[in-house]
Design a protein around this motif. Sequence first.
Motif, short mmCIF file in Angstrom:
data_model
loop_
_atom_site.label_atom_id
_atom_site.label_comp_id
_atom_site.label_asym_id
_atom_site.label_seq_id
_atom_site.Cartn_x
_atom_site.Cartn_y
_atom_site.Cartn_z
N TRP A 146 0.82 -1.21 0.00
CA TRP A 146 0.00 0.00 0.00
C TRP A 146 0.86 1.26 0.00
O TRP A 146 0.50 2.26 -0.61
N ILE A 147 2.00 1.20 0.66
CA ILE A 147 2.92 2.35 0.62
C ILE A 147 3.39 2.58 -0.82
O ILE A 147 3.42 3.72 -1.30
N LEU A 148 3.72 1.51 -1.52
CA LEU A 148 4.11 1.62 -2.93
C LEU A 148 2.96 2.19 -3.76
O LEU A 148 3.16 3.13 -4.55
N VAL A 149 1.77 1.65 -3.57
CA VAL A 149 0.59 2.11 -4.32
C VAL A 149 0.36 3.61 -4.09
O VAL A 149 0.22 4.38 -5.05
N LEU A 150 0.31 4.03 -2.85
CA LEU A 150 -0.01 5.42 -2.53
C LEU A 150 1.10 6.38 -2.96
O LEU A 150 0.81 7.50 -3.42
N THR A 151 2.34 5.95 -2.84
CA THR A 151 3.46 6.79 -3.28
C THR A 151 3.40 7.01 -4.79
O THR A 151 3.46 8.16 -5.26
N LEU A 152 3.27 5.93 -5.54
CA LEU A 152 3.23 6.07 -7.00
C LEU A 152 1.95 6.77 -7.46
O LEU A 152 1.98 7.53 -8.44
N ALA A 153 0.86 6.56 -6.76
CA ALA A 153 -0.40 7.20 -7.14
C ALA A 153 -0.36 8.71 -6.92
O ALA A 153 -0.99 9.47 -7.66
N ALA A 154 0.38 9.15 -5.92
CA ALA A 154 0.44 10.58 -5.61
C ALA A 154 1.41 11.34 -6.51
O ALA A 154 1.27 12.56 -6.69
N ILE A 155 2.37 10.65 -7.09
CA ILE A 155 3.42 11.32 -7.87
C ILE A 155 2.86 12.21 -8.99
O ILE A 155 3.27 13.37 -9.09
N PRO A 156 1.96 11.74 -9.85
CA PRO A 156 1.53 12.62 -10.95
C PRO A 156 0.94 13.95 -10.49
O PRO A 156 1.34 15.01 -10.97
N THR A 157 0.03 13.91 -9.55
CA THR A 157 -0.63 15.13 -9.10
C THR A 157 0.32 16.03 -8.33
O THR A 157 0.35 17.25 -8.54
N LEU A 158 1.10 15.45 -7.43
CA LEU A 158 2.02 16.28 -6.64
C LEU A 158 3.14 16.85 -7.50
O LEU A 158 3.52 18.02 -7.32
N LEU A 159 3.67 16.07 -8.42
CA LEU A 159 4.73 16.54 -9.31
C LEU A 159 4.26 17.73 -10.13
O LEU A 159 4.92 18.77 -10.19
N VAL A 160 3.11 17.61 -10.73
CA VAL A 160 2.59 18.70 -11.56
C VAL A 160 2.23 19.90 -10.68
O VAL A 160 2.46 21.04 -11.07
N GLY A 161 1.70 19.65 -9.49
CA GLY A 161 1.36 20.75 -8.59
C GLY A 161 2.58 21.53 -8.15
O GLY A 161 2.57 22.77 -8.14
N VAL A 162 3.65 20.84 -7.82
CA VAL A 162 4.89 21.51 -7.42
C VAL A 162 5.49 22.26 -8.60
O VAL A 162 5.95 23.41 -8.46
N MET A 163 5.46 21.65 -9.77
CA MET A 163 5.97 22.34 -10.97
C MET A 163 5.17 23.61 -11.22
O MET A 163 5.74 24.64 -11.60
N ARG A 164 3.86 23.57 -11.01
CA ARG A 164 3.02 24.74 -11.22
C ARG A 164 3.35 25.84 -10.20
O ARG A 164 3.36 27.04 -10.52
N LEU A 165 3.65 25.45 -8.95
CA LEU A 165 4.04 26.44 -7.95
C LEU A 165 5.32 27.16 -8.37
O LEU A 165 5.42 28.38 -8.26
N PHE A 166 6.30 26.40 -8.85
CA PHE A 166 7.55 27.01 -9.33
C PHE A 166 7.30 27.92 -10.53
O PHE A 166 7.82 29.02 -10.61
N TYR A 167 6.48 27.46 -11.46
CA TYR A 167 6.14 28.24 -12.65
C TYR A 167 5.49 29.57 -12.25
O TYR A 167 5.86 30.63 -12.75
N ASP A 168 4.52 29.49 -11.34
CA ASP A 168 3.82 30.70 -10.90
C ASP A 168 4.77 31.65 -10.16
O ASP A 168 4.69 32.87 -10.33
N ALA A 169 5.69 31.09 -9.36
CA ALA A 169 6.65 31.93 -8.63
C ALA A 169 7.59 32.63 -9.59
O ALA A 169 7.90 33.81 -9.43
N ILE A 170 8.06 31.93 -10.60
CA ILE A 170 8.97 32.52 -11.58
C ILE A 170 8.24 33.58 -12.39
O ILE A 170 8.77 34.67 -12.65
N ARG A 171 7.01 33.29 -12.79
CA ARG A 171 6.22 34.24 -13.55
C ARG A 171 5.93 35.51 -12.75
O ARG A 171 6.01 36.62 -13.26
N ALA A 172 5.63 35.36 -11.46
CA ALA A 172 5.38 36.51 -10.59
C ALA A 172 6.64 37.34 -10.41
O ALA A 172 6.58 38.57 -10.35
N LYS A 173 7.79 36.67 -10.33
CA LYS A 173 9.07 37.37 -10.15
C LYS A 173 9.42 38.19 -11.39
O LYS A 173 10.01 39.27 -11.28
N ASN A 174 9.08 37.70 -12.55
CA ASN A 174 9.42 38.37 -13.82
C ASN A 174 8.45 39.48 -14.20
O ASN A 174 8.61 40.09 -15.24
#
Length: 179
Positions: free
Chosen positions: A150-178
């Motif tokens: 279940w740890i494997l299942v939940l870890t791999l299941a969370a990766i797509p949403t969390l990865l894209v969410g974190v990438m979006r946070l960085f994108y928004d921070a860089i865009r706001a800075k510029n």
Amino acid sequence: LVPIQILWVNLVTDGLPAMALGLDQAEADTMNRAPRPSKESIFSRGLGWKIISRGILIGVCTLAAFWLALQENPNHLIQAQTIAFSTLVMAQLIHVFDCRSEYSIFHRNPLQNKYLVVAVIVSILLLLGVIYYEPLQPIFRTVPLDTNQWILVLTLAAIPTLLVGVMRLFYDAIRAKNR
């Protein structure tokens, strides 16, 4: 996955959460956005990319779960299928919270839509039913999973949403800075 698992995924991860999303409140800045031109495609403004990228990420994580499970126990195909099945279901149930926002899962409180939370909990209970309720196991070709699985299942299941969410946070921070 076997056909009945695929049908089950479509029914459980699409039905209840989709109805709950229909009851969700609009995002706070909806009325501040310019209206879409009438001839604009529904897949514009990044929606097409969002659908394709999430689908690929969820698919890759599901295949990784299957492969890792098969590497751990090569003689237990049904166990690897159950892990992949569970990963796919959980990834979609986590992803549904990302669908609430045009931006990312971190843009809105994931627990704000009580109907969605209940729909996801019911979907998880249905998943647990086909995995742990013995009369359903031969029908769905599932076996019980242990804590490490279940740890494997939940870890791999969370990766797509969390990865894209974190990438979006960085994108928004860089865009706001510029600006």
